[in-house]
Design a protein around this motif. Structure first.
Motif, PDB file in Angstrom:
ATOM      1  N   ALA B  27       0.818  -1.218   0.000  1.00 22.98           N
ATOM      2  CA  ALA B  27       0.000   0.000   0.000  1.00 22.98           C
ATOM      3  C   ALA B  27       0.847   1.262   0.000  1.00 22.98           C
ATOM      4  O   ALA B  27       0.314   2.340  -0.281  1.00 22.98           O
ATOM      5  N   ALA B  28       2.128   1.132   0.328  1.00 24.37           N
ATOM      6  CA  ALA B  28       2.934   2.342   0.488  1.00 24.37           C
ATOM      7  C   ALA B  28       3.020   3.181  -0.787  1.00 24.37           C
ATOM      8  O   ALA B  28       2.786   4.398  -0.745  1.00 24.37           O
ATOM      9  N   PRO B  29       3.331   2.589  -1.970  1.00 26.41           N
ATOM     10  CA  PRO B  29       3.363   3.439  -3.161  1.00 26.41           C
ATOM     11  C   PRO B  29       1.998   4.006  -3.527  1.00 26.41           C
ATOM     12  O   PRO B  29       1.909   5.128  -4.032  1.00 26.41           O
ATOM     13  N   TRP B  30       0.954   3.242  -3.248  1.00 29.77           N
ATOM     14  CA  TRP B  30      -0.380   3.784  -3.509  1.00 29.77           C
ATOM     15  C   TRP B  30      -0.640   5.021  -2.665  1.00 29.77           C
ATOM     16  O   TRP B  30      -1.152   6.023  -3.164  1.00 29.77           O
ATOM     17  N   PHE B  31      -0.274   4.921  -1.394  1.00 25.54           N
ATOM     18  CA  PHE B  31      -0.502   6.062  -0.508  1.00 25.54           C
ATOM     19  C   PHE B  31       0.310   7.272  -0.964  1.00 25.54           C
ATOM     20  O   PHE B  31      -0.194   8.399  -1.005  1.00 25.54           O
ATOM     21  N   SER B  32       1.558   7.010  -1.336  1.00 27.69           N
ATOM     22  CA  SER B  32       2.406   8.119  -1.786  1.00 27.69           C
ATOM     23  C   SER B  32       1.849   8.769  -3.050  1.00 27.69           C
ATOM     24  O   SER B  32       1.784   9.997  -3.171  1.00 27.69           O
ATOM     25  N   GLY B  33       1.412   7.904  -3.984  1.00 24.28           N
ATOM     26  CA  GLY B  33       0.823   8.450  -5.201  1.00 24.28           C
ATOM     27  C   GLY B  33      -0.458   9.207  -4.937  1.00 24.28           C
ATOM     28  O   GLY B  33      -0.737  10.230  -5.569  1.00 24.28           O
ATOM     29  N   TRP B  34      -1.211   8.723  -3.974  1.00 21.16           N
ATOM     30  CA  TRP B  34      -2.478   9.402  -3.657  1.00 21.16           C
ATOM     31  C   TRP B  34      -2.221  10.762  -3.027  1.00 21.16           C
ATOM     32  O   TRP B  34      -2.884  11.751  -3.353  1.00 21.16           O
ATOM     33  N   VAL B  35      -1.214  10.821  -2.146  1.00 25.26           N
ATOM     34  CA  VAL B  35      -0.854  12.117  -1.550  1.00 25.26           C
ATOM     35  C   VAL B  35      -0.381  13.080  -2.633  1.00 25.26           C
ATOM     36  O   VAL B  35      -0.756  14.259  -2.654  1.00 25.26           O
ATOM     37  N   ASN B  36       0.405  12.543  -3.553  1.00 25.88           N
ATOM     38  CA  ASN B  36       0.912  13.395  -4.634  1.00 25.88           C
ATOM     39  C   ASN B  36      -0.224  13.943  -5.486  1.00 25.88           C
ATOM     40  O   ASN B  36      -0.264  15.119  -5.834  1.00 25.88           O
TER      41      ASN B  36
END
Lengths: 404, 336
Positions: B27-36
């Motif tokens: 989930a970490a890259p998803w979260f980062s992409g979502w924040v971006n």
């Protein structure tokens, strides 16, 4: 100890960090922190007062334009408030201090009201924008009222409500006096396209000037730059705005009385209508500038030998100065180069100073003589048209800079 | 905790830990992409979809690397950082705690692993040289100062293991007595805020190939672990506690905990995107971040400590009073 009590100092820190936008949230959270423990009339009164003091000023400020005050304080100011909160908590939250307060023994304790008041004081002290300081004062009122409600002090709550009323009223009056109202311009498809220079950042200058919503219920003279802009634009529409080079050569030749006259006219014609106009202007010198401009222009242009409307307009504006008319012919010769524009602008400032209520406009009117300083050494005397264009340009640039 | 640790609960806890770790890493890259993407929406830019970050990482994994000077050390640092980040993700509760008696790490070990991963992530920037060297040194300095700034938070958690600490917090309501720990959660959340070189942009990394993919994945993992840690501390009641009832209620609590975790991540993404709106220069961002972490942690520790110490002091005085009373009564009993 509730979450609202914890959140109130954090939101006060946000007020210190970001401005008045967080004040309604602070008020609501403070009201919740008051009402969560008990529902006595004292708590309800305090909660209503806090919500009113927090929501109404923000709504009031939202009707005015952002004053765009440049803030020189850095992002470290909230941390000053946070550090002071830590020290305050250290002083009041120790077991020794808590032993004297029997109501809080055994529970986690945060002097939230005092922390909020402290943050408000830091905002008042360290921030420079007027609205920001007002927000700090209101946060201070919120904090003291929260403290009073938690400690069940009726006198504190009453006095704070009174002080809050005074702070809100005085701040609102200051905002009303200093800041410009927001005038929403309707979208114009064709009108704004042909003159993009008329577009200022926030509003359409043409909408403000003639019949638009007045900034603070005063006459149309309250806005300097748009009025001069329309005059200059009318000049630009009638004829080409740039001064012809032969004006300057003609300008250097005639004497002082002719220098004040319209330069396009031949010197033989100039003297007689100039005297007429001067005498006429002397009679109406006590009148308003606008009325002089409206009345003087047709008569003078009819009397004179067909001067262009623009120059007669500008000369009409300039001729309303009685001190300029009172200048004697002799000593005006040496004053003409340096003192004449300064006198004109100072006279403009003195004419308009009672009508201006805004500090920014008054300052823009009063600092007009300063840029003339380096031009005093200019050997070529300046025509009234050039002076008017300079005044307009300065006001326009000020307006643009303030909006940007 | 009504009964001792059984083999069944141990296996269930191991399974839950593995599931949590995989979930967190995925989930970490998803979260980062979502924040971006959210930050781009707030600032009016058009950015990649939330899944774009995963696609980027996947793409970088398949690319051949361009070897440069010092690349061996960089790849070693990237691998070490990813290992530490996954280790920290393994120790962080996402939706369930471990049963009592199960070996659980302390909070200090968790923070040390995360700070070590951050330091290792800053190392390639320094080694590579070029324009990012200064930013790399600044990031290294800021990350090494992070552990001293976290001292108040570490003191709040104490020497007990993290799972027991959260199990204690679980009984406190976050809107009531657990409010100081919400402040502690905010302090932990601010560790991840204001990272990167400028608003919204992470530090430029000159790695290439699989090393770059590892670097990005480790960065996202560290960020998500900090966020999850902050959410756990701020609202520990959403975590399931095995062992206090049967298996089925525990599974239901796990599902609810997962849903609450997603909700907490959504709130954190909003807040993170909001912090990216603040325009600060790079050294100033580090200072703001460290000062906020330290001072908020100190305030939270003071608020929580005042209550505990007052309670302890009251208990002490009460017990002393009891002893005195008993002594008086004894005297009274003996004198007549």
């Amino acid at each position: 100890m509730t979450l609202a009590v914890i959140l109130a100092p954090l939101l006060a820190l946000c007020v210190v960090a970001r401005g008045i936008g967080f004040l309604p949230a602070l008020g609501v959270v403070t009201a919740v922190a008051m009402l969560v423990d008990a529902r006595a009339p004292l708590q309800e009164f305090g909660a209503v007062c806090v919500v009113l003091f927090s929501v109404l000023p923000v709504w009031f400020v939202s009707r005015y334009q952002d004053d765009g005050a440049r803030e020189r304080t850095g992002p470290m100011v909230p941390f000053l408030a946070l550090g002071l909160m830590v020290i305050l908590q250290l002083a009041t939250g120790t077991p020794a201090a808590m032993g004297e307060a029997p109501g809080h023994a055994g529970a986690a304790y945060l002097p939230a009201g005092l922390c909020v008041a402290l943050a408000g004081l830091v905002a008042v002290t360290c921030r420079q924008a007027m609205v920001w300081q007002w927000a700090g004062l209101l946060a201070c009122v919120d904090g003291v009222m929260l403290s009073g409600v938690i400690e069940n002090q009726v006198m504190v709550v009453g006095v704070t409500a009174l002080a809050g009323c005074v702070v809100a009223l005085l701040g609102g009056m200051c905002v009303h006096r200093v800041m410009l109202r927001v005038a929403v311009a309707p979208a114009q498809s064709g009108a704004g396209a042909d003159r993009p220079s008329a577009r200022s950042g926030g509003f359409e200058l043409g909408d403000v000037e003639p019949t638009g919503p007045e900034p603070r219920g005063l006459g149309p003279e309250a806005v300097v730059a748009p009025r001069i802009w329309t005059e200059a634009e009318a000049a630009a529409e009638d004829e080409e705005p740039l001064p012809r080079p032969d004006k300057a050569t003609k300008k250097a030749v005639p004497s002082d009385g002719d220098a004040k006259a319209d330069v396009d006219q031949p010197p033989a014609e100039t003297s007689e209508p100039q005297d007429k106009r001067a005498s006429y202007a002397g009679t109406v010198a006590s009148d308003d500038v606008e009325t002089v401009k409206q009345n003087d222009v047709p008569d003078a242009s009819n009397d004179a030998a067909k001067p262009t409307e623009t120059e007669s307009t500008e000369s009409g504006v300039l001729k309303t100065d009685p001190s300029e008319d009172a200048l004697s012919e002799d000593d005006a010769e040496d004053r003409k180069a340096g003192m004449d524009p300064a006198a004109v602008s100072a006279a403009e400032a003195s004419d308009k100073a009672p009508e201006h209520t805004s500090d920014t406009e008054a300052s823009s009117a009063t600092d007009q003589p300063e840029p003339f300083g380096p031009e005093e050494a200019d050997p070529v005397p300046r025509t009234p048209e050039m002076i008017a264009r300079d005044v307009w340009l300065r006001g326009y640039l000020t307006e643009r800079g303030r909006d940007a | 905790m009504t009964h001792d640790l059984t083999w069944g609960w141990s296996f269930a806890a191991l399974l839950a830990l593995a599931l949590q770790t995989v979930l967190m890493v995925l989930a970490a890259p998803w979260f980062s992409g979502w924040v971006n993407r959210l930050a781009g929406r707030l600032t009016g830019e058009h950015r990649f979809l939330a899944g774009g970050r995963w696609q980027d990482i996947h793409h970088q994994f398949r690319r051949p690397g361009l070897r440069q000077r010092g690349d061996g050390l960089s790849s070693l640092a990237c691998r070490g950082a990813l290992i530490l980040a996954v280790f920290a993700a393994c120790m962080t509760p996402v939706f369930t705690l471990v049963p009592a008696g199960f070996p659980a790490p302390g909070f200090f070990l968790l923070c040390s692993a995360l700070v070590g991963a951050s330091l290792l992530l800053g190392l390639p920037l320094v080694v590579q040289g070029g324009t990012t060297t200064l930013a790399g040194y600044a990031a290294l300095l800021a990350d090494s100062l992070l552990l001293p700034a976290l001292v108040p938070v570490l003191v709040m958690a104490g020497g007990q293991d993290f799972s027991a600490f959260l199990a204690h917090l679980r009984q406190l309501s976050p809107v009531g007595d657990g409010a100081p720990f919400v402040l502690m959660g905010v302090a932990l959340f601010l560790v991840t805020a204001w990272k990167g070189r400028q608003a919204g942009a992470e530090l430029p990394c000159q790695l290439s190939g699989a090393d770059r993919a590892l670097w990005m994945l480790a960065t996202d993992c560290v960020q998500l672990v900090w966020i999850t840690l902050a959410g756990d501390v701020a609202w520990a009641s959403s975590l399931a506690l095995p062992g206090e009832s049967g298996v089925e209620p525990w599974l239901a609590q796990c599902l609810a905990g997962g849903a609450f975790w997603v909700a907490k991540l959504a709130i954190a993404a909003l807040l993170l995107a909001g912090t990216q709106l603040m325009v600060l220069t790079f050294p100033r961002r580090a200072r703001v971040r460290l000062a906020a972490v330290f001072l908020l942690g100190l305030l939270a520790w003071q608020v929580a400590y005042a209550g505990q110490s007052a309670a302890v002091g009251q208990d002490k005085t009460a017990s002393a009073q009891d002893e005195q009373d008993s002594a008086w009564s004894d005297e009274g009993n003996t004198t007549p």
